[in-house]
Design a protein around this motif. Structure first.
Motif, mmCIF file in Angstrom:
data_model
loop_
_atom_site.group_PDB
_atom_site.id
_atom_site.type_symbol
_atom_site.label_atom_id
_atom_site.label_comp_id
_atom_site.label_asym_id
_atom_site.label_seq_id
_atom_site.Cartn_x
_atom_site.Cartn_y
_atom_site.Cartn_z
ATOM 1 N N UNK A 1 0.806 -1.228 0.000
ATOM 2 C CA UNK A 1 0.000 0.000 0.000
ATOM 3 C C UNK A 1 0.838 1.277 0.000
ATOM 4 N N UNK A 2 2.165 1.141 0.063
ATOM 5 C CA UNK A 2 3.027 2.320 0.150
ATOM 6 C C UNK A 2 3.888 2.466 -1.095
ATOM 7 N N UNK A 3 3.898 3.676 -1.641
ATOM 8 C CA UNK A 3 4.760 3.994 -2.788
ATOM 9 C C UNK A 3 5.858 4.981 -2.422
ATOM 10 N N UNK A 4 5.714 5.668 -1.294
ATOM 11 C CA UNK A 4 6.670 6.692 -0.878
ATOM 12 C C UNK A 4 7.563 6.147 0.237
ATOM 13 N N UNK A 5 8.885 6.268 0.040
ATOM 14 C CA UNK A 5 9.832 5.707 1.001
ATOM 15 C C UNK A 5 10.965 6.685 1.287
ATOM 16 N N UNK A 6 11.469 6.587 2.513
ATOM 17 C CA UNK A 6 12.691 7.283 2.917
ATOM 18 C C UNK A 6 13.728 6.189 3.155
ATOM 19 N N UNK A 7 14.848 6.248 2.435
ATOM 20 C CA UNK A 7 15.800 5.139 2.437
ATOM 21 C C UNK A 7 17.233 5.651 2.575
ATOM 22 N N UNK A 8 18.130 4.766 2.958
ATOM 23 C CA UNK A 8 19.550 5.117 3.034
ATOM 24 C C UNK A 8 20.237 4.985 1.687
ATOM 25 N N UNK A 9 19.812 3.996 0.914
ATOM 26 C CA UNK A 9 20.428 3.740 -0.387
ATOM 27 C C UNK A 9 19.335 3.306 -1.357
ATOM 28 N N UNK A 10 19.194 4.035 -2.450
ATOM 29 C CA UNK A 10 18.082 3.769 -3.367
ATOM 30 C C UNK A 10 18.179 2.383 -4.001
ATOM 31 N N UNK A 11 19.370 1.996 -4.436
ATOM 32 C CA UNK A 11 19.524 0.721 -5.133
ATOM 33 C C UNK A 11 19.167 -0.457 -4.236
ATOM 34 N N UNK A 12 19.721 -0.476 -3.017
ATOM 35 C CA UNK A 12 19.448 -1.594 -2.116
ATOM 36 C C UNK A 12 17.998 -1.577 -1.631
ATOM 37 N N UNK A 13 17.414 -0.388 -1.505
ATOM 38 C CA UNK A 13 16.009 -0.289 -1.094
ATOM 39 C C UNK A 13 15.093 -0.883 -2.158
ATOM 40 N N UNK A 14 15.360 -0.563 -3.402
ATOM 41 C CA UNK A 14 14.549 -1.127 -4.496
ATOM 42 C C UNK A 14 14.693 -2.652 -4.548
ATOM 43 N N UNK A 15 15.900 -3.131 -4.306
ATOM 44 C CA UNK A 15 16.135 -4.565 -4.329
ATOM 45 C C UNK A 15 15.360 -5.254 -3.197
ATOM 46 N N UNK A 16 15.363 -4.620 -2.028
ATOM 47 C CA UNK A 16 14.634 -5.186 -0.887
ATOM 48 C C UNK A 16 13.131 -5.209 -1.148
ATOM 49 N N UNK A 17 12.595 -4.105 -1.650
ATOM 50 C CA UNK A 17 11.163 -4.027 -1.933
ATOM 51 C C UNK A 17 10.760 -5.088 -2.958
ATOM 52 N N UNK A 18 11.616 -5.315 -3.937
ATOM 53 C CA UNK A 18 11.322 -6.325 -4.958
ATOM 54 C C UNK A 18 11.314 -7.730 -4.358
ATOM 55 N N UNK A 19 12.219 -7.986 -3.403
ATOM 56 C CA UNK A 19 12.231 -9.288 -2.739
ATOM 57 C C UNK A 19 10.946 -9.516 -1.955
ATOM 58 N N UNK A 20 10.494 -8.470 -1.275
ATOM 59 C CA UNK A 20 9.298 -8.586 -0.442
ATOM 60 C C UNK A 20 8.043 -8.673 -1.290
ATOM 61 N N UNK A 21 7.993 -7.835 -2.343
ATOM 62 C CA UNK A 21 6.775 -7.733 -3.150
ATOM 63 C C UNK A 21 7.171 -7.698 -4.627
ATOM 64 N N UNK A 22 7.435 -8.867 -5.231
ATOM 65 C CA UNK A 22 7.924 -8.921 -6.619
ATOM 66 C C UNK A 22 7.019 -8.230 -7.626
#
Length: 238
Positions: A34-55
């Motif tokens: 349900x969330x599209x807006x994120x505050x992250x430390x590193x964009x690349x690793x954050x996108x990778x994590x989100x993809x793992x959780x919700x492909x």
């Protein structure tokens, strides 16, 4: 009509490369859905994590703001604007729980100041897991971050923490840059009282997890390689 304010979700991540569902609850997938807006430390690793959780999550829909030690205070003030527009925001750490030994605490503070509901989610904290596995005092403890690098300053700080642990019956936790872990353990062995307990907890939640508590004197006889392995150190003088 009063507009709805979004929430700030504190979303934990795994501590290493082992499967995320070994250490994270399934409820995290529902939040990321349900969330599209994120505050992250590193964009690349954050996108990778989100993809793992919700492909199936659309990467194009993600709006990521980067928060690290270089982020200016004035810039942080705008990070929660989406909440004021009725959208919820996810705060992601690089490893473990957001806002614990992590720059995300500044954003949580801003959320409280702006009357935005903060929702912490369940996940692994290396600090708490190390303390749980140490056999030391879980009723009174302190996390001290990094110790000084300089030899004399470090020795003085180790002795100060040892005295504090004895005077207050308080376990003292700290970390080191992973490539200096072996030197840290060596310094603890040579600086602490022989009977002061030392816990080393590294690679928590991973298949290579290692948690041991011995006296400083006993550690001198133990051969363990901590090089480049994320670790928590805990000391306690009884």
């Amino acid at each position: 009509m009063k507009s709805t304010i979004g929430k700030l979700y504190l979303i934990p991540t795994n501590l290493g490369d082992d499967p995320v569902w070994d250490v994270l609850p399934a409820s995290i997938e529902a939040v990321i859905d349900i969330i599209d807006d994120y505050i992250v430390e590193n964009e690349k690793s954050a996108r990778r994590f989100i993809k793992k959780i919700h492909p199936k999550k659309s990467q194009q829909s993600l709006q990521l703001q980067v928060l690290n030690k270089f982020t200016e205070s004035a810039e942080k003030l705008s990070f929660l604007n989406a909440c004021k527009e009725g959208k919820s925001i996810g705060l992601l750490s690089e490893a473990g729980c957001p806002a614990i030994a992590d720059p995300g605490s500044d954003i949580v503070q801003l959320a409280h100041q702006q009357n935005i509901q903060v929702v912490p989610l369940v996940g692994p904290s290396s600090i708490i897991m190390a303390l749980m596995g140490s056999g030391m005092n879980g009723q009174s403890f302190a996390f001290n971050g990094y110790l000084p690098i300089g030899k004399n300053e470090r020795k003085a700080e180790i002795k100060r923490l040892e005295k504090l642990s004895y005077d207050q019956n308080q376990s003292q936790l700290f970390i080191e840059t992973p490539y200096r872990n072996n030197k840290m353990l060596e310094d603890l062995c040579t600086t602490l009282n022989a009977q002061t307990r030392v816990c080393v907890a590294c690679d928590l939640t991973l298949s290579s997890e290692y948690i041991k508590t011995f006296t400083a004197n006993e550690w001198k006889q133990i051969n363990v390689n901590l090089h480049k392995r994320p670790a928590i150190f805990i000391i306690h003088k009884d």
